[in-house]
Structures are given as C-alpha cells and as structure tokens.
Design an enzyme around this catalytic site. Structure first.
Site, mmCIF file in Angstrom:
data_model
loop_
_atom_site.group_PDB
_atom_site.id
_atom_site.type_symbol
_atom_site.label_atom_id
_atom_site.label_comp_id
_atom_site.label_asym_id
_atom_site.label_seq_id
_atom_site.Cartn_x
_atom_site.Cartn_y
_atom_site.Cartn_z
ATOM 1 C CE LYS A 281 -3.873 -1.617 2.590
ATOM 2 N NZ LYS A 281 -5.119 -1.601 1.533
ATOM 3 N NE ARG A 355 -11.418 -9.328 -2.328
ATOM 4 C CZ ARG A 355 -11.799 -8.240 -3.346
ATOM 5 N NH1 ARG A 355 -11.829 -8.664 -4.511
ATOM 6 N NH2 ARG A 355 -11.520 -7.030 -3.097
HETATM 7 N N1 BES Z 1 -8.405 -3.510 4.223
HETATM 8 C C1 BES Z 1 -8.353 -3.052 2.941
HETATM 9 C C2 BES Z 1 -9.550 -2.041 2.683
HETATM 10 C C3 BES Z 1 -9.716 -0.802 3.464
HETATM 11 C C4 BES Z 1 -8.858 0.270 2.936
HETATM 12 C C5 BES Z 1 -10.485 -0.753 4.660
HETATM 13 C C6 BES Z 1 -9.318 1.452 3.437
HETATM 14 C C7 BES Z 1 -10.403 0.502 5.347
HETATM 15 C C8 BES Z 1 -9.831 1.608 4.649
HETATM 16 C C9 BES Z 1 -8.508 -4.256 1.881
HETATM 17 O O1 BES Z 1 -7.703 -5.272 2.361
HETATM 18 C C10 BES Z 1 -7.933 -3.897 0.665
HETATM 19 O O2 BES Z 1 -6.746 -3.433 0.660
HETATM 20 N N2 BES Z 1 -8.431 -3.803 -0.331
HETATM 21 C C11 BES Z 1 -8.242 -3.385 -1.555
HETATM 22 C C12 BES Z 1 -8.765 -4.691 -2.604
HETATM 23 C C13 BES Z 1 -8.309 -3.971 -3.914
HETATM 24 C C14 BES Z 1 -6.899 -4.575 -4.244
HETATM 25 C C15 BES Z 1 -9.099 -5.083 -4.753
HETATM 26 C C16 BES Z 1 -8.892 -2.200 -1.889
HETATM 27 O O3 BES Z 1 -10.073 -1.928 -1.680
HETATM 28 O O4 BES Z 1 -8.318 -1.202 -2.267
HETATM 29 MN MN MN Z 2 -5.754 -5.259 1.761
#
Ligand code: BES
Ligand code: MN
Ligand code: ZN
Length: 513
Positions: A281, A355
C-alpha cells in the site's frame, strides 16, 4: 460507571446533576418541568423565553440549583423537534450530555427516560440507547498516554428514573442491554486502537481466552498453522506467509440455546495489520490498517455480549487472524491458493487479502450446518467510494436475513445499505488459470468482493457487511470518538437480541427485581 434504575419524581431526586430534556418546538413547560421551574424560581421559563435554551438536539444549559432542589445542578438538554426525535437522536444527546456532566466534576447524575411522549419505542429501548450514549460518550483510549487529559473525577453512577413502579423492570432490561452493547463496542474499539505491534494474532487469541475464562458457556478453539495446513486453509496460509507472526484461526462458541439447536455464525475479518503485502500500500494513512481487524474484534465483542445477556441462542464467532506483510516468503501476484472448500484462487493482488482469509472462515462456518452466517469486514476501498462515512455496505443471498440485519442496524444507529449481488458480476472474477481470481477490476469493487465471498458459503443463508470507512471516524462525534468506531458491534448485538426474541427476557438475570 454503574447504571441503575429507580422509581421516583425528578423534583425529589438527590444527585450531582439532574439531566432533563426539552424539545425545540415546545414553548410551554410540561407538568414535570413546571415543578422544577417552580422550585427554581422560574429560571426554566426564562431561559426558554429569551432563547437561551432552544431545545435543538444536543444543545444544553447548566443551572446551579443552590439548594432549591435536592439535585445540585440541572442540565437542560435539547432533543430536537418533537415529531422528529429518533432513538439515535437520544443516543447522541445523551453522549453530549454525559461529556457536559463529566466536565462539571460530578460523581453522580440522574435522568428520567427521555422522549417517551415523542417516540414510538418502548421505555426499555429508550433506556438502552441512553446507556449506550453515556457509556460510549465516555470512551477514551489513553492506554499509551502519559498525560491523560481527562476530567480528574470519574462519574460513579448514572440513575434512570422511572415514572411508575411497573416500568422499573422493563427499564432495567434496557439498561442491561445498553451496558452489554456499549461495553462490547468499547472492547472492540480498544482492540482496534492498540497498535499492531501489540495487537498481534496471538494477542487476539489472549483476548478471546479472557472472554472464555470470564463468561459462562463460552468455549475457545484455536487452529494453529499446522491445523490449518491439515485442513487445507489455503487462504489463511497464503496471506500469512510474509509475516513473522503465526496465523491463528480462532473459534469462540457461546452455547446459550438448546443443545441440538443449529448455531448462528459470525465471521470477522481479523487482519491485525494490512500493509498490502507484495502489492504494498502507499504509506499515507497506512497506520490506520492496524484497524483491519475491526470485524474480528466486533465478533468477539458480540459473543461476549450474548453471553453477558445470557441470550437463549447458540452463537459461533470465527476469526481468521493474521498479518498481511511483504517478505521473502510472501505470497506473490500470480500465486494460486487452494481454499478450505477446494476452490482455487489466483492471487492477482496481495492487498485483496481479506476475502482470502474470509473464504476459509466462511467455508469453515458453512461446515457447521448453521442457521445462517453473517460476516463483517473492513473489506474494500470501493465501499468508501460508494457509501462514504455513514453507511455499512450489505450484500447477501437471503432476503429475510438482510431485512433482519437492516432492522437491527436501524435500531443500533448503524445503518446498512444494500448492494446487488448479481451473478453477472462473477464475470469480472474469472481467471485464466484458476477457479477465480481475487480482484474484479475497476468497477463495482464492493460487489465483486461480495461475489467472491458468496462462492464459499454453499447454499447457507448469508449476509456480508463491509465496514471499510465507517470503521474509522475522522472527527469526534457525540458518542463516537476519533479513530476506530467499532461500527457494527451494536448492530450484531441488537440482531442477536432480536433473534432471541421474547425468550431473552425470560432468561435474563435480575429480571423483575
Ligand atoms: N483493508 C483493505 C480495505 C480498506 C481500505 C479498509 C481502507 C479500510 C480503509 C483491504 O484489504 C484492501 O486493501 N482492499 C483493496 C482491494 C483491491 C486490491 C481489490 C482495496 O479496496 O483497495
Ligand atoms: Mn488489503
Ligand atoms: Zn485488508
């Protein structure tokens, strides 16, 4: 703070602060307020007349009684317009009132049950939200602060006053429920507030152990990495590969129902830190990813509350707990995992890890032959884009279950909004090399994530709640502190209470005292 209930007229209540409510569109004083006003030499009417007390929700005026009443102070608190008062409005007003009372250095305060003349809700439901508002308005996380910046005195007792003796036991039921749901919420907030170097998967196990030790009819099972390997939990193993912290698959069971009764299962995403893994990230706001275990913390809280309230149901809480880290052995984009139910997944983005562990959690849940499954997760950034700060995303395969959760969310002041779970969306999850891939491309990210999860519940009634964004508040609100909100905890507790129905009333402790 202790919360108690007694019968008695407000004008005779001896307390540090007496909190009474008023409406925005009410110009004449009610009968009970008239008695206070007489004792106070007409101060209430005067405050109304010159507009100092408007009655707007959360507006308040503090009056020192100087011996005119047994109460040392009166806090007059606005609830808003009479015909638009809501349960959550009462919760918010109470959160604000609690902070005001706390600032005065008071050690006790009393209040009648608000809004009985304006709300269609029962005295029990109103008492519940008043207790929730006060206890959650009190919430602070000062564990690591040397300067606690707090009012020095703690409020010891909150007393709710019943108009009639025959209301006392109903109000007590509400108070107990409010305490259970607020304490579950504070517990979940604490877990999310602790940093990821403390709140590791192993520490989450300890928290679950504490609950099992203290509560009746609660048992804990933890599947270690070798157990996960034996069972074939490819999601758990794949996501945890890059981390030095051992993954834990936690199962916390509460058996309040009949032995042969099928359980309801709650599954909570428990990523104690989500760095994104190899699909790292950006660093901005990454510290908030310590709260990527909110779902799991809430499931622990909800099981604890069910046990505290001795709800006559069987509940299984499942927490797939791990870190998501990059590392020499970490899962790489393109890797293929075989999940607990045998399905294969091509990991195209290691940041879509929730997921993957939920897939194993849901497949495990489905094997328990449950009545239904509810999962809750900080799952997608797409949920933030679609719904912003105030709605939980909901997807599921069962209309009755969705309606029940929607109702519980309304009652709890944690509202959900449904997204479509149409098979067409699965197109986006097709992989050239495996049964599916773990990302769905640009459009409908919250939906494709839900679609992915749906492939692991078999034909069991199931609902998925996406709490990304609502799990973290960027500002201080009446009963929500800045940072982790633990949104969803009260919804889950309320849903379990509703599900237990009338039997909950009969089985609960102290009933009728
Ligand atoms: N934990 C994150 C989602 C999230 C982001 C929760 C910001 C709270 C605040 C999740 O694991 C994630 O990183 N999701 C990605 C999925 C994508 C790579 C398909 C996202 O939503 O960017
Ligand atoms: Mn994630
Ligand atoms: Zn995540």
């Amino acid at each position: 703070m202790k919360c108690q209930v007694k019968e008695g007229p407000i004008a005779q209540e001896a307390t540090d602060v007496l909190v009474v409510s008023g409406y925005e569109d009410e110009n004449t004083l009610s009968k009970t307020h008239q008695a206070l006003d007489n004792a106070l030499g007409g101060q209430l009417q005067e405050l109304r007349n010159n507009g100092e007390f408007s009655g707007k929700n959360q507006q308040s005026v503090l009056i020192h009684t100087r011996g005119a009443l047994p109460a040392k102070r009166v806090l007059w608190l606005g609830l808003g317009k009479k015909n638009s008062v809501t349960l959550d409005g009462v919760r918010q007003a109470m959160g604000t009132a609690f902070k005001k009372v706390w600032q005065t250095g008071a050690q006790t305060f009393s209040a009648p049950v608000f809004g009985t003349d304006a709300l269609t809700a029962s005295a029990s439901d109103i008492a519940q939200v008043m207790v929730e508002g006060a206890l959650l308005g009190r919430y602070r996380f000062t564990h690591y602060r040397s300067d606690k910046e707090e009012p020095s005195k703690e409020i010891r007792t909150m007393t709710l006053l019943a108009n009639r003796a025959n209301e006392v036991s109903r109000i007590k039921t509400g108070v107990r429920r409010g305490e259970a749901s607020a304490n579950a919420t504070s517990f979940a907030r604490d877990l999310c507030n602790h940093p990821a170097n403390v709140m590791t998967p192993s520490r989450v196990v300890q928290e679950a152990q504490n609950i099992a030790k203290k509560a009746l009819r609660v048992t804990l099972t933890v599947l270690e990495r070798k157990d996960q390997q034996k069972l074939g939990m490819g999601g758990m193993l794949g996501v945890s590969r890059g981390s030095q912290e051992p993954p834990k698959f936690i199962v916390l069971e509460y058996s309040g129902g009949k032995k042969q009764e099928r359980p309801v299962v709650l599954v909570g995403k428990t990523v104690t830190f989500d760095s994104g893994g190899i699909s790292l990230k950006p660093s901005e706001n990454m510290e908030q990813m310590k709260a990527d275990m909110t779902g799991g913390a809430e499931v622990l809280g909800a099981v604890r509350a069910a046990a505290q309230l001795r709800l006559p149901i069987n509940v299984v809480g499942i927490l797939p707990a791990t870190e998501n880290m990059p590392g020499g052995r970490a899962t790489k984009p393109g890797d293929i995992l075989r999940m607990l139910n045998g399905k294969t997944v091509e990991v195209q983005n290691t940041d879509a890890e929730g997921r993957l562990i939920l897939a194993d959690g849901l497949a495990y849940a489905a094997q328990l032959n449950p009545q239904c499954i509810v999962d809750i997760a900080t799952l997608t950034g797409a949920c933030i884009v679609a719904l912003g700060q105030f709605a939980i995303g909901m997807l599921g395969n069962d209309d009755a279950l969705k309606a029940d959760l929607s109702k519980a969310g309304e009652q709890a002041g944690e509202r959900v909004w449904e997204m479509p779970l149409w098979e067409e969306y699965f197109e986006q999850l097709k992989s050239d090399v495996a049964d599916m891939r773990n990302i769905g491309g640009r459009g409908g990210g919250m939906i494709t994530a839900g679609m992915f999860l749906s492939k692991f519940v078999g034909d069991c009634p199931w609902v998925h709640l996406d709490i990304a964004s609502t799990d973290w508040s960027t500002s201080e609100r009446p009963y929500i502190s800045k940072g982790p909100t633990a949104i969803g905890t009260r919804l889950l507790v309320q849903w379990l209470i509703n599900r237990s129905g009338k039997r909950a009333l009969l089985n609960s402790p102290n009933q009728g005292k």
